[in-house]
Design a protein around this motif. Structure first.
Motif, PDB file in Angstrom:
ATOM      1  N   THR A 250       0.831  -1.205   0.000  1.00  0.00           N
ATOM      2  CA  THR A 250       0.000   0.000   0.000  1.00  0.00           C
ATOM      3  C   THR A 250       0.866   1.255   0.000  1.00  0.00           C
ATOM      4  O   THR A 250       0.620   2.215  -0.736  1.00  0.00           O
ATOM      5  N   ARG A 251       1.895   1.226   0.828  1.00  0.00           N
ATOM      6  CA  ARG A 251       2.770   2.402   0.939  1.00  0.00           C
ATOM      7  C   ARG A 251       3.558   2.623  -0.352  1.00  0.00           C
ATOM      8  O   ARG A 251       3.659   3.750  -0.847  1.00  0.00           O
ATOM      9  N   SER A 252       4.126   1.551  -0.917  1.00  0.00           N
ATOM     10  CA  SER A 252       4.957   1.716  -2.113  1.00  0.00           C
ATOM     11  C   SER A 252       4.113   2.072  -3.332  1.00  0.00           C
ATOM     12  O   SER A 252       4.528   2.883  -4.170  1.00  0.00           O
ATOM     13  N   TYR A 253       2.917   1.516  -3.442  1.00  0.00           N
ATOM     14  CA  TYR A 253       2.077   1.832  -4.584  1.00  0.00           C
ATOM     15  C   TYR A 253       1.447   3.218  -4.454  1.00  0.00           C
ATOM     16  O   TYR A 253       1.001   3.794  -5.445  1.00  0.00           O
ATOM     17  N   GLY A 254       1.413   3.731  -3.245  1.00  0.00           N
ATOM     18  CA  GLY A 254       0.980   5.114  -3.085  1.00  0.00           C
ATOM     19  C   GLY A 254       1.968   6.070  -3.718  1.00  0.00           C
ATOM     20  O   GLY A 254       1.588   7.127  -4.225  1.00  0.00           O
ATOM     21  N   GLU A 255       3.258   5.690  -3.692  1.00  0.00           N
ATOM     22  CA  GLU A 255       4.285   6.511  -4.320  1.00  0.00           C
ATOM     23  C   GLU A 255       4.344   6.294  -5.833  1.00  0.00           C
ATOM     24  O   GLU A 255       4.740   7.188  -6.581  1.00  0.00           O
ATOM     25  N   ASP A 256       3.975   5.080  -6.280  1.00  0.00           N
ATOM     26  CA  ASP A 256       4.048   4.760  -7.711  1.00  0.00           C
ATOM     27  C   ASP A 256       2.807   3.951  -8.084  1.00  0.00           C
ATOM     28  O   ASP A 256       2.851   2.716  -8.176  1.00  0.00           O
ATOM     29  N   PRO A 257       1.652   4.616  -8.303  1.00  0.00           N
ATOM     30  CA  PRO A 257       0.408   3.889  -8.563  1.00  0.00           C
ATOM     31  C   PRO A 257       0.486   2.963  -9.777  1.00  0.00           C
ATOM     32  O   PRO A 257      -0.182   1.924  -9.802  1.00  0.00           O
ATOM     33  N   ASP A 258       1.260   3.309 -10.782  1.00  0.00           N
ATOM     34  CA  ASP A 258       1.330   2.469 -11.974  1.00  0.00           C
ATOM     35  C   ASP A 258       1.890   1.083 -11.675  1.00  0.00           C
ATOM     36  O   ASP A 258       1.552   0.106 -12.353  1.00  0.00           O
ATOM     37  N   SER A 259       2.747   0.996 -10.673  1.00  0.00           N
ATOM     38  CA  SER A 259       3.347  -0.302 -10.329  1.00  0.00           C
ATOM     39  C   SER A 259       2.296  -1.305  -9.894  1.00  0.00           C
ATOM     40  O   SER A 259       2.455  -2.523 -10.095  1.00  0.00           O
TER      41      SER A 259
END
Length: 425
Positions: free
Chosen positions: A193-202
């Motif tokens: 959740t935290r990492s995809y908040g920074e890079d939604p495309d991932s």
């Protein structure tokens, strides 16, 4: 019991690098060892941009043989070797043309972790790939082995001339820096959740890994027919976590019979029901018991236990089953630990033959590993007569399974010639 933590950050030097793997190490190093491991105390080993596969293997093997829980934080990139198309962790000197010799094969990770007690090992990974490897993994996902928990993500290639950032692993480290270590599944979800908040495309591209151990700690296969000379009934199959816990068997209520006039039915005293005895505790983890025996020098006892489990697996699953071969491999390693190179070689030869008979290809990682181990143990046999006896069988097997070592068959032939034995070409 203290835990062990292995931090690995690996990526090629130069233009072949796809991810800034080493950038995650300072963030992980800021986390308390006990939080990284989830134990009261822990030993932490760090590998930053290793050069040689053998250096990684040495560190991994030492960590895998340490008692207590093991947690591996692995950041880097995967590449396929061009000959056998197996994923490798790319190291500092790895190039597309040299992956087979300069990368660290992923199946070595599974091999080194396979004898650990089920449920005691966790792999947390943040891995990036080139286009070819990405396509390969889409159809053949990574695994850590039957008893290993595997969490993380595998990312596709970054845009051209761009360097990917290991946001998943950095998110893990940031969460753990709070001093609290949630359960693995929850920690994994929070990091995503935290990492995809920074890079939604991932979130739309990545392969997300969340694999629980096939064999959970404390829930081994059915117990052997005899343990330490005492008869034991086969253990029941484990129930799913969601199944209700069985209670005592229901009792039939006493229903009075209608009185038939003019006969009077005397009162009947119904004895109180006898409670159902509590179920026997689950059998102990056999791997932990065997490991304890080896560590205390009781090699014969460890071998007997492994033989009992192999016989039970044979009765339960049949010849050639993965469970049977697993216990054969355990016995081969126990013979090696006890210094019996001849027995270890014989068992590894049998393991390789069992896998080939089951239809596994000659270049399957487990087949190659069995033949390599048989070859290694054969070279340690001190009795020339025993070495001559096993040499032809090993040469025949090596002819079918060349393995990764160039000249392996020639090595066997040279040694057999020295021992006075002729082998057909």
């Amino acid at each position: 019991m203290p835990g062990t933590v292995l931090l690995i950050a690996a990526s090629p030097a130069g233009k072949g690098c796809l991810v800034d793997a080493a950038s995650v190490l300072p963030v992980l190093a800021a986390v308390a060892p006990s939080v990284l491991s989830g134990t009261d105390t822990a030993n932490v080993v760090e590998l930053a941009d290793p050069l040689q596969p053998q250096a990684v293997l040495t560190r991994l093997r030492a960590a895998a043989t340490a008692p207590g829980p093991l947690t591996v934080f692995l950041t880097g990139q995967l590449q396929l070797d061009r000959r056998q198309r197996r994923p490798h962790l790319a190291l500092a000197r790895t190039t597309p043309a040299t992956v087979r010799y300069t990368g660290f094969p992923w199946h070595w990770i599974r091999e080194e972790l396979r004898l650990r007690a089920p449920g005691s090992t966790t792999l947390l990974v943040d891995l990036h790939t080139d286009a070819e490897t990405w396509q390969h993994l889409a159809g053949q996902p990574l695994t850590g082995g039957a008893g290993v928990a595997l969490y993380g993500r595998v990312a596709p290639p970054p845009p051209r001339r761009a360097m990917a950032v290991p946001t998943y692993m950095k998110s893990l480290a940031t969460i753990l820096r709070s001093g609290h270590r949630p359960p693995l599944a929850q920690l994994h979800q929070q990091a995503l959740t935290r990492s995809y908040g920074e890079d939604p495309d991932s979130a739309r591209r990545d392969l997300v890994l969340a694999v629980e151990p096939r064999y959970r700690a404390g829930v081994p296969m059915p117990a052997p027919a005899t343990v330490h000379g005492y008869a034991a009934a086969p253990a029941p199959a484990p129930m799913p976590a969601s199944a209700p816990v069985p209670g005592p068997a229901p009792y039939l209520a006493a229903v009075p019979m209608p009185a038939a006039p003019p006969v009077t039915v005397p009162p009947v005293t119904v004895p109180p029901p006898v409670p159902t005895p509590a179920p026997a505790p689950a059998p102990a983890d056999p791997h932990a018991e065997i490991t304890a025996a080896v560590q205390s020098g009781r090699h014969a006892e460890a071998a007997v236990l492994a033989e009992q489990w192999e016989r039970t697996a044979l009765r339960t699953y049949g010849p050639g089953a993965d469970e049977v071969v697993h216990w054969m491999e355990v016995r081969a390693d126990l013979a090696m630990f006890a210094g019996d190179a001849e027995l270890s070689c014989r068992i590894w030869l049998a393991v390789a033959d069992a896998r080939l008979t089951a239809g596994q290809p000659s270049d399957a990682p487990a087949v190659e590993a069995a033949v390599d181990r048989a070859h290694h143990q054969w070279g340690r046999i001190g009795d020339s007569a025993r070495a001559r006896e096993l040499g032809p069988a090993l040469a025949d097997l090596r002819g079918r399974v060349p393995g990764r070592r160039q000249g392996a068959l020639d090595d066997i032939r040279r040694n057999l010639s020295r021992l006075g034995t002729q082998v057909s070409p």
